[in-house]
Design a protein around this motif. Structure first.
Motif, short mmCIF file in Angstrom:
data_model
loop_
_atom_site.label_atom_id
_atom_site.label_comp_id
_atom_site.label_asym_id
_atom_site.label_seq_id
_atom_site.Cartn_x
_atom_site.Cartn_y
_atom_site.Cartn_z
N PRO A 231 0.85 -1.21 0.00
CA PRO A 231 0.00 0.00 0.00
C PRO A 231 0.88 1.25 0.00
N VAL A 232 0.36 2.32 -0.55
CA VAL A 232 1.13 3.56 -0.68
C VAL A 232 0.92 4.43 0.55
N LEU A 233 2.02 4.93 1.10
CA LEU A 233 1.97 5.88 2.21
C LEU A 233 2.08 7.29 1.66
N PRO A 234 1.48 8.29 2.34
CA PRO A 234 0.85 8.22 3.66
C PRO A 234 -0.63 7.85 3.62
N ALA A 235 -1.24 7.77 2.43
CA ALA A 235 -2.67 7.47 2.33
C ALA A 235 -2.90 6.63 1.08
N PRO A 236 -3.91 5.77 1.10
CA PRO A 236 -4.21 4.94 -0.08
C PRO A 236 -4.53 5.80 -1.30
N ILE A 237 -4.17 5.28 -2.47
CA ILE A 237 -4.53 5.93 -3.73
C ILE A 237 -5.72 5.16 -4.29
N ASP A 238 -6.89 5.76 -4.27
CA ASP A 238 -8.10 5.10 -4.74
C ASP A 238 -8.45 5.59 -6.14
N ARG A 239 -8.81 4.65 -7.00
CA ARG A 239 -9.21 4.98 -8.37
C ARG A 239 -10.66 4.57 -8.58
N PRO A 240 -11.59 5.55 -8.66
CA PRO A 240 -12.98 5.19 -8.95
C PRO A 240 -13.15 4.81 -10.41
N VAL A 241 -13.96 3.81 -10.64
CA VAL A 241 -14.25 3.32 -11.99
C VAL A 241 -15.76 3.32 -12.16
N GLY A 242 -16.22 3.73 -13.34
CA GLY A 242 -17.66 3.86 -13.52
C GLY A 242 -18.14 3.46 -14.90
N LEU A 243 -19.45 3.59 -15.06
CA LEU A 243 -20.15 3.27 -16.31
C LEU A 243 -20.35 4.58 -17.08
N LEU A 244 -19.84 4.63 -18.29
CA LEU A 244 -19.78 5.87 -19.06
C LEU A 244 -20.69 5.82 -20.29
N HIS A 245 -21.26 6.98 -20.61
CA HIS A 245 -21.92 7.17 -21.90
C HIS A 245 -21.99 8.66 -22.17
N LEU A 246 -22.30 9.03 -23.40
CA LEU A 246 -22.36 10.45 -23.76
C LEU A 246 -23.68 11.05 -23.31
N ARG A 247 -23.60 12.21 -22.67
CA ARG A 247 -24.79 12.85 -22.11
C ARG A 247 -25.80 13.24 -23.19
N ASP A 248 -25.30 13.71 -24.32
CA ASP A 248 -26.22 14.27 -25.32
C ASP A 248 -26.63 13.26 -26.39
N ARG A 249 -26.31 11.99 -26.18
CA ARG A 249 -26.72 10.96 -27.14
C ARG A 249 -27.66 9.98 -26.44
N ALA A 250 -28.90 9.93 -26.92
CA ALA A 250 -29.89 9.05 -26.31
C ALA A 250 -29.52 7.59 -26.55
N LEU A 251 -29.59 6.80 -25.50
CA LEU A 251 -29.35 5.36 -25.63
C LEU A 251 -30.60 4.68 -26.16
N GLY A 252 -30.41 3.69 -27.01
CA GLY A 252 -31.52 2.89 -27.49
C GLY A 252 -32.08 2.03 -26.37
N PRO A 253 -33.24 1.40 -26.60
CA PRO A 253 -33.87 0.58 -25.54
C PRO A 253 -32.95 -0.50 -24.99
#
Length: 298
Positions: free
Chosen positions: A257-279
């Protein structure tokens, strides 16, 4: 006990009283009161404490409400299943993902989605975050799973899925192998293995090394994340990697582990805001966002 009684009970709690619940349910207020009285009579305990100004859950009410809401969720699932069966959801969903998806079981999620919606055509490609964003822009993929850095482009919507800790790894026989957590300064003179310049991992390595007062000497580059671990395991350098990759099966490495504090990497679900997703892509987005499915601990 009737479903209507539980629905009225939930509405009273959500809206803070009988009158507002009745308004939302579009029924008369006495009807709501009557259903709650019948529920309490059948249970043999009060579920609400009533005052002139508000209602409050009793301990019994808390237990009943928790079970009721789980039941509502199951009923919603039944409706979804039947709707999917009736509509035979079709289409295609193209997904891009980074290689290291940590505790998120992407193959398991995709397999479960495919079983539930067999008429939807799924595809998957891997790449670094910059490539995933470019593929979203070019309409080559519909959804992506990737890091959520602070400078993620505003046009990209990111829904957090999990957080993976970044750790330092060394070969098992490295002089630092037995020291446990390490500050970055301890690796000032080391040779690093990493992904190529332009990758998110390389950028993070450069940032944390710069904060420690030195520039990382990256002599070994590869586009394959597990290969970074292999290079380190053979004693060719040290690396900064996601813990899920560092602790994956393979040749042994020492994890720090990295000192002095953990290095956290958030990972998420991405899509374009202005493009409507199909059903199909909408349903896949909701499915992945809720993965793994909740299970009743009782």
């Amino acid at each position: 006990m009737e479903l209507r009684q539980l629905v009225y009970f939930d509405a009273v709690v959500r809206h803070g009283g009988f009158t507002r619940a009745a308004e939302q349910l579009r029924v008369a207020q006495p009807a709501v009161s009557a259903q709650i009285r019948r529920l309490e009579a059948e249970l043999g305990v009060p579920v609400l404490e009533r005052t002139t100004r508000r209602v409050r859950l009793t301990r019994a009410g808390e237990l009943v409400l928790a079970r009721a809401r789980r039941a509502f969720g199951e009923l919603d699932g039944v409706r979804d299943d039947l709707a999917a069966l009736a509509a035979e959801l079709r289409g295609r969903v193209r997904i891009g993902s980074i290689q290291a998806t940590g505790p998120f079981d992407l193959p398991g999620a995709l397999a479960a989605f495919q079983r539930r919606f067999p008429e939807v055509e799924l595809s998957l490609r891997s790449g670094r975050l910059s490539q995933l964003v470019a593929d979203l822009d070019a309409e080559l993929i519909d959804l992506a799973i990737g890091p959520l850095p602070a400078d993620l482009p505003a046009r990209v919507s990111g829904l957090p899925l999990f957080t993976d800790e970044l750790v330092l790894i060394t070969a098992p026989d490295h002089p630092l192998a037995g020291r446990g957590p390490l500050p970055m300064e301890a690796l000032r003179e080391e040779i690093f293995a990493c992904l190529p310049a332009g990758s998110g991992l390389r950028r993070l390595l450069d940032q944390v090394c710069a904060a420690a007062g030195f520039a990382a000497r990256v002599r070994y580059e590869t586009n394959i994340v597990p290969q970074v671990r292999e290079l380190v395991s053979h004693g060719l350098g040290v690396a900064l990697l996601a813990r899920s990759v560092a602790e994956a099966p393979g040749r042994p490495v020492a994890v720090h582990p990295v000192l002095p504090a953990p290095i956290d990497r958030p990972v998420g679900l991405l899509h374009l805001r202005d493009r409507a997703l199909g059903p199909a892509a909408q349903r896949c987005h909701a499915f992945l966002a809720a993965w793994p499915p909740a299970r009743d601990a009782g």
